[in-house]
Design a protein around this motif. Structure first.
Motif, PDB file in Angstrom:
ATOM      1  N   LEU A  47      -6.648  -8.902   6.773  1.00 51.33           N
ATOM      2  CA  LEU A  47      -8.080  -8.799   6.944  1.00 51.33           C
ATOM      3  C   LEU A  47      -8.821  -8.964   5.693  1.00 51.33           C
ATOM      4  CD1 LEU A  47     -10.561  -8.120   8.941  1.00 51.33           C
ATOM      5  CD2 LEU A  47     -10.282  -5.712   8.128  1.00 51.33           C
ATOM      6  N   GLU A  48      -8.263  -8.739   4.456  1.00 50.83           N
ATOM      7  CA  GLU A  48      -9.030  -8.847   3.182  1.00 50.83           C
ATOM      8  C   GLU A  48      -9.234 -10.312   2.837  1.00 50.83           C
ATOM      9  OE1 GLU A  48     -10.569  -6.639   0.996  1.00 50.83           O
ATOM     10  OE2 GLU A  48     -10.314  -5.557   2.947  1.00 50.83           O
ATOM     11  N   GLU A  49      -7.962 -11.214   2.979  1.00 55.92           N
ATOM     12  CA  GLU A  49      -8.267 -12.357   2.983  1.00 55.92           C
ATOM     13  C   GLU A  49      -9.172 -13.335   3.938  1.00 55.92           C
ATOM     14  OE1 GLU A  49      -4.245 -14.727   2.744  1.00 55.92           O
ATOM     15  OE2 GLU A  49      -5.519 -16.465   2.314  1.00 55.92           O
ATOM     16  N   CYS A  50      -8.970 -12.676   4.975  1.00 55.78           N
ATOM     17  CA  CYS A  50      -9.932 -13.411   6.081  1.00 55.78           C
ATOM     18  C   CYS A  50     -11.380 -13.094   5.770  1.00 55.78           C
ATOM     19  CB  CYS A  50      -9.725 -12.688   7.610  1.00 55.78           C
ATOM     20  SG  CYS A  50      -8.097 -13.527   8.157  1.00 55.78           S
ATOM     21  N   ARG A  51     -11.623 -12.313   5.077  1.00 56.04           N
ATOM     22  CA  ARG A  51     -13.007 -11.738   4.904  1.00 56.04           C
ATOM     23  C   ARG A  51     -13.717 -13.012   3.991  1.00 56.04           C
ATOM     24  NH1 ARG A  51     -14.463  -6.911   6.591  1.00 56.04           N
ATOM     25  NH2 ARG A  51     -13.096  -5.275   6.395  1.00 56.04           N
ATOM     26  N   LYS A  52     -12.743 -13.485   3.192  1.00 58.47           N
ATOM     27  CA  LYS A  52     -13.311 -14.570   2.180  1.00 58.47           C
ATOM     28  C   LYS A  52     -13.412 -15.805   2.753  1.00 58.47           C
ATOM     29  CE  LYS A  52     -10.688 -11.971  -1.455  1.00 58.47           C
ATOM     30  NZ  LYS A  52      -9.128 -11.699  -1.751  1.00 58.47           N
ATOM     31  N   LEU A  53     -13.048 -15.927   3.863  1.00 58.46           N
ATOM     32  CA  LEU A  53     -12.910 -17.430   4.546  1.00 58.46           C
ATOM     33  C   LEU A  53     -14.219 -18.008   5.149  1.00 58.46           C
ATOM     34  CD1 LEU A  53      -9.554 -17.326   6.191  1.00 58.46           C
ATOM     35  CD2 LEU A  53     -10.062 -18.324   4.140  1.00 58.46           C
ATOM     36  N   GLY A  54     -15.272 -16.942   5.435  1.00 57.31           N
ATOM     37  CA  GLY A  54     -16.513 -17.368   5.934  1.00 57.31           C
ATOM     38  C   GLY A  54     -16.448 -17.746   7.300  1.00 57.31           C
ATOM     39  N   GLY A  55     -15.565 -17.394   8.041  1.00 58.45           N
ATOM     40  CA  GLY A  55     -15.592 -17.388   9.528  1.00 58.45           C
ATOM     41  C   GLY A  55     -14.941 -18.879   9.733  1.00 58.45           C
ATOM     42  N   CYS A  56     -15.010 -19.176  11.160  1.00 55.08           N
ATOM     43  CA  CYS A  56     -14.260 -20.409  11.567  1.00 55.08           C
ATOM     44  C   CYS A  56     -15.048 -20.920  12.690  1.00 55.08           C
ATOM     45  CB  CYS A  56     -13.033 -20.062  11.888  1.00 55.08           C
ATOM     46  SG  CYS A  56     -11.959 -21.476  12.228  1.00 55.08           S
ATOM     47  N   ARG A  57     -15.316 -22.019  12.791  1.00 53.00           N
ATOM     48  CA  ARG A  57     -16.058 -22.574  13.953  1.00 53.00           C
ATOM     49  C   ARG A  57     -15.270 -23.026  15.184  1.00 53.00           C
ATOM     50  NH1 ARG A  57     -19.933 -26.049  11.203  1.00 53.00           N
ATOM     51  NH2 ARG A  57     -20.243 -27.506  12.632  1.00 53.00           N
ATOM     52  N   PRO A  58     -15.483 -22.925  16.359  1.00 50.42           N
ATOM     53  CA  PRO A  58     -14.489 -23.379  17.491  1.00 50.42           C
ATOM     54  C   PRO A  58     -14.086 -24.905  17.145  1.00 50.42           C
ATOM     55  CG  PRO A  58     -16.376 -22.580  18.479  1.00 50.42           C
ATOM     56  CD  PRO A  58     -16.942 -22.375  16.945  1.00 50.42           C
ATOM     57  N   GLY A  59     -12.473 -24.950  17.437  1.00 48.19           N
ATOM     58  CA  GLY A  59     -12.121 -26.008  17.087  1.00 48.19           C
ATOM     59  C   GLY A  59     -11.466 -26.390  15.818  1.00 48.19           C
TER      60      GLY A  59
END
Ligand code: AR6
Length: 173
Positions: A47-59
């Motif tokens: 989760l810590e790493e995911c927080r830095k990714l700025g989300g992800c658009r569908p596809g």
């Protein structure tokens, strides 16, 4: 590249597999279904790493480390919410598979395991989803990838049959 259906929890795979794919949501901050299971198994560092990714658009697809899981990478992709975008849903789902494969190749992976993206909480009809999965993976020109697995849970016997049929149709033996 070979492709096979495997009856297994994707968070508990024994085979040597370099990366698993997560059917995430646009926030990349966890959720239910396979996403929740992957976050629980990988641990809070994910989760810590995911927080830095700025989300992800569908596809789209984004990679993280796999932390407590045995694999080297998790590729997070976001499927279409079927009832909200039926017309563009096939193209979004195709891009989920295509972009995940391309990212796995860039990371030098040989073996990738997918869940049945979008067919749970996101409501994509499994027959149509399996066709898109099979067509996209079968036509993919891989660099490093040699094998793709599609994981279905042991109780999902219908999904198992549907994906097997789709793979038999598109994948030459
Ligand atoms: N291993 C393999 N397959 C699984 C596992 C597992 N551990 N757990 C569930 N599945 P879903 P979606 C199957 O709902 O439709 C989350 O809340 C499941 O039975 O996980 O893309 C996200 O955060 C089904 O066949 O993903 C999003 O909000 C398939 O995986 C949303 O759900 C996909 O079901 C994404 O929904």
């Amino acid at each position: 590249m070979k492709i096979e259906v495997m009856v297994h929890d994707i968070t508990d795979l024994d085979e040597p597999i370099d990366c698993i794919v997560n059917a995430a949501n646009e926030t990349l901050l966890g959720g239910g279904g396979v996403d929740g299971a992957i976050h629980r198994a990988a641990g809070p560092e994910l989760l810590e790493e995911c927080r830095k990714l700025g989300g992800c658009r569908p596809g789209e697809a984004k990679a993280t480390k796999a932390y407590r899981l045995k694999q080297n990478h998790i590729i997070h992709t976001v499927g279409p919410i079927y009832k909200l975008c039926k017309e563009i849903a096939p193209e979004i789902l195709r891009r989920c598979y295509q972009n995940s494969l391309e990212l796995a190749d860039q990371l030098g992976c040989k073996v990738i395991a997918f869940p049945s993206i979008a067919t749970g909480i996101y409501g994509y009809p499994v027959e149509e989803a399996a066709e898109i999965c099979a067509k996209t993976v079968a036509s993919y020109q891989s660099k490093s990838l040699e094998m793709a697995y599609l994981c279905v849970l042991p109780h999902e016997t219908r999904n198992l049959e549907v994906y097997k049929r789709a793979f038999a149709k598109y994948v030459s033996k």
